[in-house]
Design an enzyme around this catalytic site. Structure first.
Site, PDB file in Angstrom:
ATOM      1  N   ASP A 126       0.807  -1.231   0.000  1.00  0.00           N
ATOM      2  CA  ASP A 126       0.000   0.000   0.000  1.00  0.00           C
ATOM      3  C   ASP A 126       0.841   1.283   0.000  1.00  0.00           C
ATOM      4  O   ASP A 126       0.329   2.354  -0.325  1.00  0.00           O
ATOM      5  CB  ASP A 126      -0.927   0.027   1.232  1.00  0.00           C
ATOM      6  CG  ASP A 126      -1.839  -1.185   1.304  1.00  0.00           C
ATOM      7  OD1 ASP A 126      -2.058  -1.826   0.264  1.00  0.00           O
ATOM      8  OD2 ASP A 126      -2.334  -1.491   2.410  1.00  0.00           O
ATOM      9  N   ARG A 170      -5.852  -0.019   0.549  1.00  0.00           N
ATOM     10  CA  ARG A 170      -6.608   0.430   1.729  1.00  0.00           C
ATOM     11  C   ARG A 170      -6.971   1.918   1.602  1.00  0.00           C
ATOM     12  O   ARG A 170      -7.530   2.284   0.583  1.00  0.00           O
ATOM     13  CB  ARG A 170      -5.849   0.142   3.024  1.00  0.00           C
ATOM     14  CG  ARG A 170      -5.698  -1.352   3.292  1.00  0.00           C
ATOM     15  CD  ARG A 170      -5.433  -1.662   4.728  1.00  0.00           C
ATOM     16  NE  ARG A 170      -6.543  -1.282   5.565  1.00  0.00           N
ATOM     17  CZ  ARG A 170      -7.653  -2.013   5.713  1.00  0.00           C
ATOM     18  NH1 ARG A 170      -7.771  -3.168   5.101  1.00  0.00           N
ATOM     19  NH2 ARG A 170      -8.621  -1.595   6.484  1.00  0.00           N
TER      20      ARG A 170
HETATM   21  O1  F6P Z   1      -2.448  -4.001   3.349  1.00  0.00           O
HETATM   22  C1  F6P Z   1      -2.263  -4.807   2.243  1.00  0.00           C
HETATM   23  C2  F6P Z   1      -3.581  -5.239   1.652  1.00  0.00           C
HETATM   24  O2  F6P Z   1      -3.317  -6.007   0.498  1.00  0.00           O
HETATM   25  C3  F6P Z   1      -4.559  -4.112   1.333  1.00  0.00           C
HETATM   26  O3  F6P Z   1      -4.230  -3.432   0.151  1.00  0.00           O
HETATM   27  C4  F6P Z   1      -5.855  -4.851   1.308  1.00  0.00           C
HETATM   28  O4  F6P Z   1      -6.952  -4.031   1.610  1.00  0.00           O
HETATM   29  C5  F6P Z   1      -5.676  -5.896   2.370  1.00  0.00           C
HETATM   30  O5  F6P Z   1      -4.288  -6.051   2.570  1.00  0.00           O
HETATM   31  C6  F6P Z   1      -6.284  -7.216   2.028  1.00  0.00           C
HETATM   32  O6  F6P Z   1      -6.112  -8.057   3.118  1.00  0.00           O
HETATM   33  P1  F6P Z   1      -6.461  -9.620   3.142  1.00  0.00           P
HETATM   34  O7  F6P Z   1      -5.253 -10.326   2.608  1.00  0.00           O
HETATM   35  O8  F6P Z   1      -6.708  -9.910   4.562  1.00  0.00           O
HETATM   36  O9  F6P Z   1      -7.657  -9.828   2.264  1.00  0.00           O
END
Ligand code: F6P
Length: 343
Positions: A126, A170
């Site tokens: 991010d 995010r």
């Molecule tokens: O923070 C990294 C990230 O890939 C974000 O861009 C995204 O919103 C989130 O993690 C997704 O998380 P998960 O792997 O729990 O779905």
């Protein structure tokens, strides 16, 4: 000296480059290095693995993390603080190198306050960690999103469609803005700027009048519109183990709305975790390597409670406390300059 290395939170390309570099530097410094499996959870599970030159060989080009990861907070566990302190001292770790994003660094900061020696290394696709100019993982994610835009371009052009690409990030629009510029998108929508669907429609219509009967919109997953324009309140919310809302899906909502208002055929692609997986770019391998070496030196020099960061072209360190609770959002000057393309 004995150090424990952990990777916590969402994975990202470049983590293995950091682990490899820490172990190589520790070997040179005569420091014993252990991997803690699955983030902070590994301490609770007492799941450790001695790291040496053999088991970190050949990993610089591998995605993910050889140590596994989890969104686990010791402070959400019953007797979490005592357990954390007890288990770290039982294992004899002189320092924990915590490689993590905003949530994980917050845990590192709290651990430091309990008297645990911690060194932080910021990571995330991010690019939203305050105090460092770039995080490794971001460059790879931008590359993947840019390739997706390139691919969407040709099919958009053939079918005369509007193509919407939703990317991760995010509450920061770094991936959207960088990939949008690199891929030549026509509209980029980021969380930092309250966008209006009516403005997006204006751009699409004016392009149509100029004979551009296809368009590419890049939208960050955290972008929002006013409730009057796009009501997403019926969307069911889900939360991750750090208690943060799981984002994703705004691209589908927008596609429906754009098609309804304009009559232009519109499709959405949610790029999702493809952005986090696979081979890290050369930039991310190098940044990860530099941070890894530097953080091992920090541990040996007892620079605890601090994290390694990139400032300009130099790797340096700042207190972890300076970074937590803040978010590094998109550079608005860059966003404004890029408006020349988004019309
Ligand atoms: O923070 C990294 C990230 O890939 C974000 O861009 C995204 O919103 C989130 O993690 C997704 O998380 P998960 O792997 O729990 O779905």
């Amino acid at each position: 000296m004995k150090i424990g290395i952990l990777t916590s939170g969402g994975d990202c390309p470049g983590l293995n480059a950091v682990i490899r570099a820490i172990v190589r530097k520790c070997d040179q410094l005569g420091v014993e290095a252990f991997g803690i499996m699955n983030g902070w959870k590994g301490i609770f599970d007492e799941s450790y693995k001695p790291l040496n030159l053999n088991n970190i060989a050949g990993i610089i080009n591998k995605g993910g993390t050889i140590l596994g990861t989890a969104r686990f907070s010791p402070f959400q566990e019953k007797n979490g603080e005592e357990t954390l302190v007890h288990k770290i001292s039982k294992e004899g770790f002189d320092c924990i190198i915590a490689i993590g994003g905003e949530g994980s660094l917050h845990i590192a900061h709290k651990a430091q306050e309990l008297g645990i020696n911690v060194v932080g290394v910021p990571k995330t696709i991010d690019n939203d960690i305050w105090g460092t100019d770039y995080t490794f993982g971001f460059d790879t994610a931008v590359g993947i999103a840019t390739e997706a835009i390139d691919r969407l371009h040709s099919t958009a052009e053939s079918h005369h469609r509007i193509m919407i690409l939703e990317v991760m990030g995010r509450h920061a629009g770094w991936i959207a803005l960088y990939s949008g510029i690199a891929g030549g998108a026509d509209v980029v929508i980021i969380p930092e700027v309250k966008s209006k669907i009516s403005d997006v429609i204006e751009i699409l219509k004016s392009r149509y009048k100029r004979g551009k009967i296809f368009s590419i919109i890049v939208i960050a997953e955290g972008a929002t519109f006013s409730k009057e324009e796009l009501d997403t309140s019926k969307k069911q919310s889900h939360f991750d183990d750090f208690g943060r809302e799981r984002l994703g899906g705004i691209g589908n909502f927008l596609a429906e709305e754009v098609e309804r208002i304009t009559g232009f055929e519109t499709r959405a692609t949610i790029l999702g975790h493809v952005q986090r997986g696979g081979v890290p770019s050369a930039f991310d391998r190098i940044l990860g390597t530099r941070l890894g070496i530097y953080s091992a030196e920090m541990a040996a020099e007892k620079k605890f409670g601090r994290m390694a960061v990139l400032k300009g072209d130099k790797v340096t360190d700042i207190p972890i406390s300076d970074s937590v609770g803040k978010l590094k959002t998109v550079d608005m000057e860059m966003y404004e300059i890029a408006q020349v393309f988004f019309k």
